[in-house]
Design an enzyme around this catalytic site. Structure first.
Site, PDB file in Angstrom:
ATOM      1  CE  LYS A 247      -4.031  -3.452  -3.747  1.00  0.00           C
ATOM      2  NZ  LYS A 247      -3.699  -2.013  -3.897  1.00  0.00           N
TER       3      LYS A 247
ATOM      4  CB  SER B  35      -0.847  -1.232  -1.155  1.00  0.00           C
ATOM      5  OG  SER B  35      -1.807  -0.837  -2.142  1.00  0.00           O
TER       6      SER B  35
ATOM      7  CB  SER C  21      -0.840   1.573  -4.161  1.00  0.00           C
ATOM      8  OG  SER C  21      -0.606   2.056  -2.869  1.00  0.00           O
TER       9      SER C  21
END
Length: 496
Positions: free
Chosen positions: A78, A159, A183
């Site tokens: 990420k 997210s 998330s």
């Protein structure tokens, strides 16, 4: 040779050990899929050269008998985790040219165990969002399609939407995520894969771009519960560079997946039965109870009476911490600078106006407001008191059960743009997940079924602090009972 991108991490490690294929071949197979599915926009930065060099070195270590626990496994990172020498944007224009000179502790632990980095994965800007549509680098598209409207692009959740989409679409075997309000668990549910957020403090936050520091926690995505256990063990552990990192032993999470939940008490929080909950979500929840009961667990009803206050309190605390954390992006110390003449204050304003997106600005303004003189006690202090009450609810609940079972999300994935005109509706995506962050507990999504429209749905397991082993133990039983073998249409077409 079997399509290498369909292997689990466990299977790939065995194949590498048995010399059925090399890490370079495994990596090249994933690079090819990554290139073929660029339309999903899951990666912000692809690093095939780094990946192939790491894979070559991995093959050499394995040949020399020095293989690590994850030797040769291709993963995605990420783009919130700082990676030395590789651009780290946090999904924001304000960090578009930021190249860290250091490595986050969690990614360093993965590299020490031999993983191969395919690239940096897209996310909502500064991890603020539930749809992965607030990234400065464009929307991420879910590899799943609905039966009723197969032409519509769906959100992957947020997210960590890029991470979840990439793992589901076979563009990597596992990925890092962060979970501040859901998330990891929400995008995992939307994309039909397992994902776990461990106890706050289990993994170091050092080198991860901060959103809301008392809520942020690193975690992992993979395509099986066991793979998640392998990835999480490697990432976990004490870090003296993070004052919130806990100095406690890291168990062998994979060995906890015994297939036996006899005698465990599974709590069902009655406050999670929301008015208007879709029938298919309620049925899946009941199915989860039935599966665990059939496996020998005892189902008990518990109460978390302050659940209804969790979301409002979360959206005071998280923006407050975000407004403080993001004050550092002023055009002087990091990333973008917009200097149109004028004084220092003009430069600050121009930089932040150009560098931040609308959702980030919205949360900074909310956070600044609730922290301001005259409102601090009325909002921020009161929200912290609510947080303590929520923590106490869980302490009481765990006096009568070992783990909680709830839905992961209030719906399946929705179309891109569907809820964007209503921030409050978007925030409700986290209604089942934020309590976990407020209490600092571990939570896991396990894919367990399909909606009437053919989209994945998941169930959430919530554990006691530092008891991820029970999550993996129960998660393994749920996974086996659900036998979730459906694939995204994109992957089905690719495999045909």
């Amino acid at each position: 040779m079997t399509d290498l991108t369909h292997l689990t991490i466990t299977e790939a490690l065995k194949g590498l050990e048995n010399k059925e294929f090399t890490a370079v071949e495994l990596t090249q197979a994933h690079i090819s899929v990554m290139e073929a599915h660029r339309g999903l926009n899951a990666y912000i930065t692809e690093t095939p050269e780094i990946a192939l060099a790491q894979a070559k070195a991995s093959d050499e270590r394995r040949a020399a008998g020095k293989a690590g626990a994850l030797e040769g496994i291709p993963v995605g990172i990420k783009d919130l985790f700082c990676t030395k020498g590789t651009k780290t944007t946090a999904g924001s224009k304000i960090l578009e040219n930021f190249v860290p000179t250091y490595e986050s502790t969690t990614t360093q632990k993965w590299f020490d165990d031999g993983v191969v980095m395919l690239g940096k994965l897209n996310l909502d800007e500064f991890a603020m969002g539930s749809s992965n549509t607030t990234s400065a680098y464009g929307d991420v598209i879910n590899p799943w399609r609905s039966q009723s409207n197969p032409e519509a692009d769906l959100v992957p959740g947020g997210s960590s939407g890029g991470s979840a989409a990439a793992v589901a679409a076979r563009m990597c075997m596992g990925a890092t995520g962060t979970d501040t309000g859901g998330s990891i668990r929400q995008p995992a549910a939307f994309c039909g894969i397992p994902g776990i957020r461990p106890t706050y403090g289990r993994c170091s936050r050092w080198g991860i771009v901060a959103f809301a520091s008392s809520l942020d926690q690193a975690g992992v995505f993979a395509r099986t519960v066991e793979d998640c256990a392998l990835l999480l063990k490697s990432m976990s552990g004490f870090d003296p560079k993070d004052s919130t990192s806990a100095n406690i032993p890291v168990p062998d999470f994979a060995s906890a997946i015994t297939g036996d939940v006899r005698g465990l008490k599974v709590g069902i929080p009655k406050e999670y039965r929301l008015d208007g909950m879709p029938d298919e979500i309620a049925k899946l929840w009941q199915q989860g109870e039935d599966w665990l009961k059939a496996a020998g667990a005892e189902i008990v009803e518990v109460s978390l009476p302050h659940t209804k206050y969790a979301l409002p309190a979360y959206y005071i605390i998280a923006p407050a911490e975000a407004s403080s954390n993001l004050a550092r992006y002023d055009g002087v110390r990091y990333g973008l600078r917009v200097d149109e003449g004028g004084d220092l204050k003009d430069m600050y304003e121009a930089t932040r106006a150009a560098g931040f997106g609308d959702e980030v600005k919205r949360r900074i303004m909310i956070g600044t407001y609730v922290l301001s003189a005259g409102y601090y006690d009325a909002y921020y202090v009161k929200a912290q008191r609510v947080r303590r009450l929520i923590q106490n609810d869980f302490i009481e609940a765990y006096k009568t059960c070992d783990v909680l079972l709830t839905p992961a999300t209030p719906s399946a994935a929705f179309a891109i743009g569907e809820n964007e005109d209503d921030p409050l509706k978007m925030y409700l995506n986290d209604v089942f997940t934020v309590t976990v962050n407020m209490a600092g507990l571990p939570g896991m999504n396990v894919p367990t079924g399909l909606s009437s429209d053919g989209l994945p749905l998941g169930l959430q397991l919530i554990g006691k602090a530092w008891d991820e082993e029970t999550l993996f133990r129960v998660g393994g039983v749920l996974e086996e009972a659900a036998n979730f073998t459906a694939l995204p249409q994109l992957v089905t077409k690719k495999a045909a």
